[in-house]
Design an enzyme around this catalytic site. Structure first.
Site, PDB file in Angstrom:
ATOM      1  N   LYS A   1       0.849  -0.741 -14.629  1.00  0.00           N
ATOM      2  CA  LYS A   1       1.489  -1.535 -14.972  1.00  0.00           C
ATOM      3  C   LYS A   1       0.970  -2.447 -13.563  1.00  0.00           C
ATOM      4  O   LYS A   1       1.047  -3.418 -13.226  1.00  0.00           O
ATOM      5  CB  LYS A   1       2.803  -0.633 -13.826  1.00  0.00           C
ATOM      6  CG  LYS A   1       2.340  -0.544 -12.676  1.00  0.00           C
ATOM      7  CD  LYS A   1       2.377  -1.482 -11.435  1.00  0.00           C
ATOM      8  CE  LYS A   1       2.498   0.235 -10.379  1.00  0.00           C
ATOM      9  NZ  LYS A   1       2.113  -0.438  -8.989  1.00  0.00           N
TER      10      LYS A   1
ATOM     11  N   SER B   1       6.520   0.458  -0.940  1.00  0.00           N
ATOM     12  CA  SER B   1       6.050   1.246   0.380  1.00  0.00           C
ATOM     13  C   SER B   1       6.805   0.712   1.713  1.00  0.00           C
ATOM     14  O   SER B   1       7.330   1.164   2.302  1.00  0.00           O
ATOM     15  CB  SER B   1       4.625   1.614   1.007  1.00  0.00           C
ATOM     16  OG  SER B   1       3.844   0.371   1.624  1.00  0.00           O
TER      17      SER B   1
ATOM     18  N   ARG C   1       1.698  -6.023  -3.718  1.00  0.00           N
ATOM     19  CA  ARG C   1       0.539  -6.934  -3.720  1.00  0.00           C
ATOM     20  C   ARG C   1      -0.498  -7.197  -4.615  1.00  0.00           C
ATOM     21  O   ARG C   1      -1.224  -8.148  -5.415  1.00  0.00           O
ATOM     22  CB  ARG C   1      -0.870  -5.827  -2.931  1.00  0.00           C
ATOM     23  CG  ARG C   1      -0.136  -5.868  -1.590  1.00  0.00           C
ATOM     24  CD  ARG C   1      -0.573  -4.161  -1.183  1.00  0.00           C
ATOM     25  NE  ARG C   1      -0.476  -2.987  -1.758  1.00  0.00           N
ATOM     26  CZ  ARG C   1      -0.793  -2.188  -1.696  1.00  0.00           C
ATOM     27  NH1 ARG C   1      -1.716  -1.593  -0.498  1.00  0.00           N
ATOM     28  NH2 ARG C   1      -0.423  -1.354  -2.739  1.00  0.00           N
TER      29      ARG C   1
ATOM     30  N   GLY D   1       6.172   6.891  -9.254  1.00  0.00           N
ATOM     31  CA  GLY D   1       6.706   6.002  -9.717  1.00  0.00           C
ATOM     32  C   GLY D   1       7.249   4.628  -9.289  1.00  0.00           C
ATOM     33  O   GLY D   1       6.342   4.117  -7.808  1.00  0.00           O
TER      34      GLY D   1
ATOM     35  N   ARG E   1     -10.590   8.724   7.245  1.00  0.00           N
ATOM     36  CA  ARG E   1     -12.220   8.664   6.903  1.00  0.00           C
ATOM     37  C   ARG E   1     -12.311   7.867   8.595  1.00  0.00           C
ATOM     38  O   ARG E   1     -13.385   8.154   8.980  1.00  0.00           O
ATOM     39  CB  ARG E   1     -12.473   7.737   6.457  1.00  0.00           C
ATOM     40  CG  ARG E   1     -11.579   6.634   5.830  1.00  0.00           C
ATOM     41  CD  ARG E   1     -12.584   5.642   4.469  1.00  0.00           C
ATOM     42  NE  ARG E   1     -12.225   4.488   4.797  1.00  0.00           N
ATOM     43  CZ  ARG E   1     -12.746   3.681   4.177  1.00  0.00           C
ATOM     44  NH1 ARG E   1     -13.915   3.294   3.852  1.00  0.00           N
ATOM     45  NH2 ARG E   1     -11.680   1.842   3.970  1.00  0.00           N
TER      46      ARG E   1
END
Ligand SMILES: NC(=O)C1=CN([C@@H]2O[C@H](COP(=O)(O)OP(=O)(O)OC[C@H]3O[C@@H](n4cnc5c(N)ncnc54)[C@H](O)[C@@H]3O)[C@@H](O)[C@H]2O)C=CC1
Ligand SMILES: O=C(CO)COP(=O)(O)O
EC number: 1.1.1.94
Length: 332
Positions: free
Chosen positions: A184, A133, A248, A129, A53
Protein backbone atom coordinates in the site's frame (compact mmCIF):
# COMPACT_ATOMS: atom_id res chain seq x y z
CA UNK A 1 -14.60 -3.53 29.05
CA UNK A 2 -12.04 -4.68 26.50
CA UNK A 3 -11.52 -8.40 26.15
CA UNK A 4 -8.81 -10.43 24.47
CA UNK A 5 -9.17 -13.41 22.10
CA UNK A 6 -11.43 -14.08 19.12
CA UNK A 7 -13.64 -17.13 18.34
CA UNK A 8 -16.92 -17.26 20.28
CA UNK A 9 -16.21 -20.69 21.78
CA UNK A 10 -12.94 -19.54 23.44
CA UNK A 11 -13.16 -18.05 26.95
CA UNK A 12 -13.16 -14.26 27.14
CA UNK A 13 -10.38 -12.94 29.40
CA UNK A 14 -10.95 -9.52 30.94
CA UNK A 15 -8.19 -7.13 29.94
CA UNK A 16 -7.31 -6.49 33.57
CA UNK A 17 -6.51 -10.21 33.96
CA UNK A 18 -4.50 -10.30 30.75
CA UNK A 19 -2.41 -7.36 31.86
CA UNK A 20 -1.25 -9.22 34.94
CA UNK A 21 0.87 -11.35 32.61
CA UNK A 22 3.24 -8.51 31.82
CA UNK A 23 6.22 -9.14 29.55
CA UNK A 24 9.77 -7.87 29.16
CA UNK A 25 9.65 -6.09 25.80
CA UNK A 26 12.64 -4.70 23.89
CA UNK A 27 11.85 -2.43 20.96
CA UNK A 28 14.56 -2.10 18.30
CA UNK A 29 14.43 1.30 16.57
CA UNK A 30 13.76 4.66 18.16
CA UNK A 31 12.06 6.24 15.15
CA UNK A 32 8.40 7.27 14.94
CA UNK A 33 7.01 3.73 14.99
CA UNK A 34 9.48 2.20 17.45
CA UNK A 35 8.79 4.97 19.95
CA UNK A 36 5.02 4.58 19.60
CA UNK A 37 5.23 0.78 20.02
CA UNK A 38 7.44 1.20 23.09
CA UNK A 39 4.92 3.62 24.65
CA UNK A 40 1.99 1.30 23.93
CA UNK A 41 3.74 -1.64 25.63
CA UNK A 42 4.81 0.54 28.55
CA UNK A 43 1.34 1.95 29.15
CA UNK A 44 0.05 -1.63 29.44
CA UNK A 45 2.35 -2.22 32.41
CA UNK A 46 5.05 -4.15 30.59
CA UNK A 47 8.76 -3.75 31.30
CA UNK A 48 10.05 -1.96 28.22
CA UNK A 49 13.42 -0.93 26.88
CA UNK A 50 14.22 0.67 23.58
CA UNK A 51 17.40 0.07 21.58
CA UNK A 52 18.63 2.18 18.73
CA UNK A 53 21.80 1.91 16.65
CA UNK A 54 22.86 5.36 17.86
CA UNK A 55 21.84 4.82 21.49
CA UNK A 56 24.08 3.97 24.43
CA UNK A 57 22.96 0.35 25.09
CA UNK A 58 24.48 -2.60 23.25
CA UNK A 59 22.17 -4.97 21.37
CA UNK A 60 23.22 -8.12 23.18
CA UNK A 61 22.32 -6.84 26.64
CA UNK A 62 19.16 -5.13 25.30
CA UNK A 63 17.69 -8.45 24.10
CA UNK A 64 19.25 -10.83 26.65
CA UNK A 65 16.23 -11.14 28.98
CA UNK A 66 13.47 -10.11 26.58
CA UNK A 67 10.30 -12.19 26.26
CA UNK A 68 9.40 -10.17 23.17
CA UNK A 69 11.71 -8.28 20.78
CA UNK A 70 9.91 -5.83 18.48
CA UNK A 71 11.81 -4.74 15.38
CA UNK A 72 10.57 -1.35 14.14
CA UNK A 73 13.47 -0.12 12.04
CA UNK A 74 13.53 0.88 8.37
CA UNK A 75 13.72 -1.92 5.80
CA UNK A 76 17.25 -0.97 4.75
CA UNK A 77 18.57 -2.07 8.14
CA UNK A 78 16.59 -5.28 8.71
CA UNK A 79 18.94 -7.79 7.13
CA UNK A 80 21.99 -6.41 8.99
CA UNK A 81 20.00 -6.23 12.22
CA UNK A 82 19.01 -9.91 11.90
CA UNK A 83 22.71 -10.83 11.57
CA UNK A 84 23.58 -8.66 14.59
CA UNK A 85 20.84 -10.36 16.61
CA UNK A 86 22.25 -13.74 15.64
CA UNK A 87 25.60 -12.70 17.11
CA UNK A 88 23.73 -11.51 20.21
CA UNK A 89 22.59 -15.13 20.75
CA UNK A 90 18.85 -14.50 21.10
CA UNK A 91 17.04 -17.09 23.27
CA UNK A 92 14.88 -19.43 21.16
CA UNK A 93 11.89 -18.71 23.42
CA UNK A 94 11.99 -14.98 22.60
CA UNK A 95 9.11 -13.91 20.35
CA UNK A 96 10.35 -11.77 17.46
CA UNK A 97 7.79 -9.20 16.31
CA UNK A 98 8.41 -7.36 13.06
CA UNK A 99 6.64 -4.05 12.39
CA UNK A 100 8.64 -2.94 9.32
CA UNK A 101 6.77 -2.45 6.01
CA UNK A 102 9.20 -3.13 3.17
CA UNK A 103 11.01 -5.62 0.93
CA UNK A 104 14.71 -6.49 1.02
CA UNK A 105 16.41 -5.02 -2.07
CA UNK A 106 18.90 -7.89 -2.38
CA UNK A 107 16.55 -10.84 -1.98
CA UNK A 108 12.98 -9.42 -2.24
CA UNK A 109 12.27 -11.10 1.13
CA UNK A 110 9.82 -9.62 3.59
CA UNK A 111 11.16 -8.85 7.11
CA UNK A 112 9.38 -11.87 8.62
CA UNK A 113 11.05 -14.14 6.04
CA UNK A 114 14.45 -12.64 6.91
CA UNK A 115 13.84 -13.30 10.61
CA UNK A 116 12.43 -16.77 9.89
CA UNK A 117 15.55 -17.69 7.85
CA UNK A 118 17.86 -16.31 10.55
CA UNK A 119 15.96 -17.65 13.58
CA UNK A 120 14.28 -20.91 12.51
CA UNK A 121 13.44 -21.85 16.11
CA UNK A 122 11.97 -18.55 17.34
CA UNK A 123 8.30 -17.62 17.08
CA UNK A 124 7.96 -14.82 14.49
CA UNK A 125 4.98 -12.43 14.59
CA UNK A 126 4.09 -9.64 12.13
CA UNK A 127 2.39 -6.54 13.52
CA UNK A 128 0.69 -4.55 10.75
CA UNK A 129 -2.40 -2.42 10.25
CA UNK A 130 -3.70 1.12 9.73
CA UNK A 131 -1.43 2.65 12.36
CA UNK A 132 -0.26 6.16 11.53
CA UNK A 133 2.10 6.75 14.45
CA UNK A 134 1.07 10.38 14.99
CA UNK A 135 -2.51 9.30 15.72
CA UNK A 136 -1.34 6.49 17.99
CA UNK A 137 0.89 8.94 19.90
CA UNK A 138 -2.13 11.24 20.24
CA UNK A 139 -3.92 8.27 21.87
CA UNK A 140 -6.62 8.08 19.25
CA UNK A 141 -8.26 4.64 18.92
CA UNK A 142 -6.74 2.24 16.41
CA UNK A 143 -6.80 -1.43 15.49
CA UNK A 144 -4.10 -3.71 14.13
CA UNK A 145 -3.26 -7.31 13.29
CA UNK A 146 -0.66 -9.63 14.83
CA UNK A 147 -0.06 -12.48 12.40
CA UNK A 148 1.89 -15.66 12.93
CA UNK A 149 1.89 -19.34 12.09
CA UNK A 150 2.51 -19.77 15.84
CA UNK A 151 -0.96 -19.25 17.33
CA UNK A 152 0.33 -18.99 20.92
CA UNK A 153 2.92 -16.36 20.03
CA UNK A 154 0.32 -14.23 18.22
CA UNK A 155 -2.04 -14.53 21.21
CA UNK A 156 0.76 -13.50 23.59
CA UNK A 157 1.57 -10.37 21.57
CA UNK A 158 -2.14 -9.60 21.29
CA UNK A 159 -2.42 -9.78 25.06
CA UNK A 160 0.69 -7.67 25.70
CA UNK A 161 -0.37 -4.87 23.34
CA UNK A 162 -4.19 -4.78 23.59
CA UNK A 163 -5.72 -1.80 25.37
CA UNK A 164 -8.86 0.32 25.34
CA UNK A 165 -7.20 2.43 22.63
CA UNK A 166 -5.40 -0.28 20.64
CA UNK A 167 -7.55 -3.21 19.52
CA UNK A 168 -5.62 -6.20 18.23
CA UNK A 169 -6.78 -9.07 16.04
CA UNK A 170 -4.75 -12.23 15.41
CA UNK A 171 -4.20 -13.78 11.98
CA UNK A 172 -2.51 -16.96 10.73
CA UNK A 173 -1.09 -15.20 7.64
CA UNK A 174 2.13 -13.28 8.44
CA UNK A 175 3.17 -12.86 4.80
CA UNK A 176 -0.25 -11.47 3.83
CA UNK A 177 -0.27 -9.09 6.80
CA UNK A 178 3.12 -7.60 6.05
CA UNK A 179 2.58 -7.47 2.27
CA UNK A 180 -0.64 -5.46 2.72
CA UNK A 181 1.31 -2.86 4.72
CA UNK A 182 4.23 -2.94 2.31
CA UNK A 183 2.43 -2.74 -1.03
CA UNK A 184 0.00 0.00 0.00
CA UNK A 185 2.97 2.35 0.42
CA UNK A 186 3.54 2.32 -3.35
CA UNK A 187 -0.17 2.97 -3.93
CA UNK A 188 -0.10 5.84 -1.40
CA UNK A 189 2.56 7.52 -3.56
CA UNK A 190 0.23 7.18 -6.57
CA UNK A 191 -2.71 8.59 -4.59
CA UNK A 192 -0.55 11.50 -3.41
CA UNK A 193 0.14 12.27 -7.08
CA UNK A 194 -3.59 12.02 -7.85
CA UNK A 195 -4.44 14.53 -5.10
CA UNK A 196 -1.46 16.75 -5.90
CA UNK A 197 -2.69 17.04 -9.48
CA UNK A 198 -6.24 17.69 -8.16
CA UNK A 199 -7.71 14.88 -10.25
CA UNK A 200 -10.80 14.59 -8.04
CA UNK A 201 -12.66 12.01 -5.98
CA UNK A 202 -13.63 9.78 -8.92
CA UNK A 203 -10.02 9.31 -9.97
CA UNK A 204 -8.90 8.68 -6.41
CA UNK A 205 -11.61 6.06 -5.84
CA UNK A 206 -10.70 4.34 -9.13
CA UNK A 207 -7.00 4.30 -8.23
CA UNK A 208 -7.50 2.86 -4.74
CA UNK A 209 -9.99 0.26 -5.99
CA UNK A 210 -7.84 -0.88 -8.91
CA UNK A 211 -4.89 -1.14 -6.51
CA UNK A 212 -6.58 -4.03 -4.73
CA UNK A 213 -6.29 -6.63 -7.55
CA UNK A 214 -2.74 -5.42 -8.13
CA UNK A 215 -1.80 -5.97 -4.49
CA UNK A 216 -3.59 -9.33 -4.54
CA UNK A 217 -1.63 -10.55 -7.56
CA UNK A 218 1.68 -9.82 -5.83
CA UNK A 219 0.42 -11.23 -2.54
CA UNK A 220 -0.79 -14.51 -4.02
CA UNK A 221 2.48 -14.83 -5.95
CA UNK A 222 4.41 -14.49 -2.67
CA UNK A 223 2.24 -16.99 -0.79
CA UNK A 224 -0.24 -14.73 1.01
CA UNK A 225 -3.92 -15.52 1.57
CA UNK A 226 -6.42 -13.47 -0.46
CA UNK A 227 -8.77 -12.68 2.46
CA UNK A 228 -5.96 -11.03 4.45
CA UNK A 229 -5.90 -8.21 1.89
CA UNK A 230 -9.52 -7.32 2.69
CA UNK A 231 -8.73 -6.92 6.39
CA UNK A 232 -7.05 -4.26 8.53
CA UNK A 233 -3.52 -4.96 7.30
CA UNK A 234 -4.62 -4.70 3.66
CA UNK A 235 -7.62 -2.57 2.78
CA UNK A 236 -7.51 -0.92 6.23
CA UNK A 237 -3.94 0.28 5.86
CA UNK A 238 -4.51 1.24 2.23
CA UNK A 239 -7.36 3.57 3.25
CA UNK A 240 -5.47 5.09 6.21
CA UNK A 241 -2.32 5.74 4.20
CA UNK A 242 -4.12 7.13 1.16
CA UNK A 243 -6.18 9.51 3.29
CA UNK A 244 -3.72 12.36 3.34
CA UNK A 245 -0.74 14.17 4.70
CA UNK A 246 -0.13 12.07 7.82
CA UNK A 247 1.35 9.46 5.45
CA UNK A 248 4.91 10.10 4.33
CA UNK A 249 4.43 7.97 1.22
CA UNK A 250 1.40 10.03 0.21
CA UNK A 251 3.48 13.16 0.75
CA UNK A 252 6.15 11.82 -1.62
CA UNK A 253 3.54 11.52 -4.38
CA UNK A 254 1.97 14.88 -3.55
CA UNK A 255 5.37 16.58 -3.74
CA UNK A 256 6.20 14.95 -7.08
CA UNK A 257 2.89 16.21 -8.48
CA UNK A 258 3.91 19.71 -7.40
CA UNK A 259 7.10 19.37 -9.42
CA UNK A 260 9.44 18.89 -6.46
CA UNK A 261 12.52 16.67 -6.75
CA UNK A 262 12.40 13.32 -4.98
CA UNK A 263 15.60 14.00 -3.00
CA UNK A 264 14.21 17.32 -1.78
CA UNK A 265 10.92 15.71 -0.72
CA UNK A 266 12.75 12.97 1.21
CA UNK A 267 15.03 15.51 2.87
CA UNK A 268 12.00 17.58 3.88
CA UNK A 269 10.29 14.48 5.33
CA UNK A 270 13.38 13.60 7.37
CA UNK A 271 12.05 10.10 7.99
CA UNK A 272 11.32 6.86 6.22
CA UNK A 273 9.04 6.59 3.16
CA UNK A 274 9.34 2.86 2.42
CA UNK A 275 7.26 3.00 -0.77
CA UNK A 276 10.24 4.41 -2.71
CA UNK A 277 12.44 1.37 -2.07
CA UNK A 278 9.46 -1.00 -2.31
CA UNK A 279 8.60 0.28 -5.79
CA UNK A 280 12.10 -0.60 -7.03
CA UNK A 281 12.10 -4.09 -5.48
CA UNK A 282 8.54 -4.76 -6.62
CA UNK A 283 9.24 -3.85 -10.25
CA UNK A 284 12.35 -6.04 -10.30
CA UNK A 285 10.22 -8.93 -9.02
CA UNK A 286 7.31 -8.18 -11.38
CA UNK A 287 9.68 -8.08 -14.37
CA UNK A 288 11.39 -11.30 -13.32
CA UNK A 289 8.20 -13.24 -12.58
CA UNK A 290 5.75 -11.65 -15.03
CA UNK A 291 3.34 -10.10 -12.50
CA UNK A 292 1.12 -7.28 -13.87
CA UNK A 293 1.46 -4.22 -11.60
CA UNK A 294 0.40 -1.27 -13.78
CA UNK A 295 0.04 1.30 -10.98
CA UNK A 296 3.34 0.41 -9.31
CA UNK A 297 5.03 0.50 -12.72
CA UNK A 298 3.97 4.12 -13.29
CA UNK A 299 5.04 5.04 -9.74
CA UNK A 300 8.42 3.43 -10.38
CA UNK A 301 8.93 5.32 -13.65
CA UNK A 302 7.91 8.57 -11.99
CA UNK A 303 10.32 8.00 -9.07
CA UNK A 304 13.12 7.36 -11.58
CA UNK A 305 12.26 10.61 -13.35
CA UNK A 306 11.51 8.82 -16.63
CA UNK A 307 7.97 10.27 -16.91
CA UNK A 308 6.06 13.26 -15.57
CA UNK A 309 3.08 12.89 -13.19
CA UNK A 310 0.75 13.82 -16.07
CA UNK A 311 2.29 11.14 -18.29
CA UNK A 312 1.81 8.56 -15.52
CA UNK A 313 -1.92 9.38 -15.44
CA UNK A 314 -2.18 9.17 -19.24
CA UNK A 315 -0.34 5.84 -19.31
CA UNK A 316 -2.81 4.34 -16.81
CA UNK A 317 -5.92 5.74 -18.50
CA UNK A 318 -4.92 4.66 -22.00
CA UNK A 319 -4.13 1.01 -21.27
CA UNK A 320 -5.87 -1.71 -23.24
CA UNK A 321 -9.59 -1.96 -22.38
CA UNK A 322 -10.68 -5.08 -20.49
CA UNK A 323 -13.30 -6.55 -18.14
CA UNK A 324 -13.18 -5.40 -14.52
CA UNK A 325 -13.21 -8.94 -13.06
CA UNK A 326 -10.20 -9.42 -10.87
CA UNK A 327 -8.24 -12.30 -12.32
CA UNK A 328 -5.34 -12.96 -9.96
CA UNK A 329 -3.41 -14.50 -12.80
CA UNK A 330 -4.13 -11.66 -15.26
CA UNK A 331 -1.47 -11.00 -17.84
CA UNK A 332 -1.88 -7.21 -18.09
N1 LIG B 1 5.54 5.79 11.39
C1 LIG B 1 4.45 5.07 11.17
O1 LIG B 1 3.33 5.59 11.21
C2 LIG B 1 4.56 3.61 10.89
C3 LIG B 1 5.74 3.06 10.37
N2 LIG B 1 5.80 1.73 10.07
C4 LIG B 1 7.00 1.14 9.51
O2 LIG B 1 8.01 1.10 10.54
C5 LIG B 1 9.30 1.21 9.93
C6 LIG B 1 10.05 2.34 10.62
O3 LIG B 1 9.32 3.53 10.35
P1 LIG B 1 9.46 4.85 11.23
O4 LIG B 1 9.81 4.53 12.64
O5 LIG B 1 8.25 5.64 10.98
O6 LIG B 1 10.71 5.53 10.53
P2 LIG B 1 11.73 6.57 11.13
O7 LIG B 1 12.43 7.14 9.95
O8 LIG B 1 11.05 7.49 12.07
O9 LIG B 1 12.75 5.68 11.97
C7 LIG B 1 13.50 4.67 11.38
C8 LIG B 1 14.27 3.95 12.45
O10 LIG B 1 15.04 2.90 11.83
C9 LIG B 1 16.38 3.01 12.26
N3 LIG B 1 17.27 2.51 11.24
C10 LIG B 1 17.36 2.92 9.97
N4 LIG B 1 18.33 2.24 9.34
C11 LIG B 1 18.84 1.38 10.25
C12 LIG B 1 19.88 0.44 10.22
N5 LIG B 1 20.60 0.27 9.10
N6 LIG B 1 20.14 -0.29 11.33
C13 LIG B 1 19.42 -0.09 12.45
N7 LIG B 1 18.43 0.81 12.55
C14 LIG B 1 18.16 1.53 11.46
C15 LIG B 1 16.59 4.49 12.53
O11 LIG B 1 17.72 4.71 13.38
C16 LIG B 1 15.27 4.84 13.20
O12 LIG B 1 15.30 4.46 14.56
C17 LIG B 1 9.06 1.43 8.43
O13 LIG B 1 9.19 0.20 7.77
C18 LIG B 1 7.62 1.92 8.37
O14 LIG B 1 7.00 1.61 7.14
C19 LIG B 1 4.73 0.91 10.31
C20 LIG B 1 3.55 1.40 10.83
C21 LIG B 1 3.39 2.79 11.16
O1 LIG C 1 2.24 2.47 7.54
C1 LIG C 1 1.80 3.51 7.97
C2 LIG C 1 0.44 3.61 8.55
O2 LIG C 1 -0.13 2.36 8.78
C3 LIG C 1 2.61 4.75 7.87
O3 LIG C 1 2.53 5.24 6.59
P1 LIG C 1 3.70 6.18 6.02
O4 LIG C 1 4.97 5.37 6.13
O5 LIG C 1 3.31 6.46 4.61
O6 LIG C 1 3.75 7.40 6.87
Amino acid sequence: MVTSSAPSETPIIPLSEALKQMARVTVLGAGAWGTALARLALSNGNQVQIWSRRGPSDLKSAVADADIVVSAISMKGVSALASQLQTAALKTSTILVTATKGLDPETTRTPSKIFRDTFPDNPIVVLSGPNLSKEIEAQLPAATVVASTDVDAAARVQQVYSSEMFRIYTSPDPVGAELGGTLKNVIAIAVGVCDGLKLGSNAKAALITRAIPEMLRVGVHMGAQVETFYGLSGLGDLLATCDGTLSRNYRVGYGLAQGKKLDDILAELGSTAEGVNTAHVLIDMANRDGIPVPIARQVHRLLRGVITPQEAVGNLMERQLKPEACDLRAKN
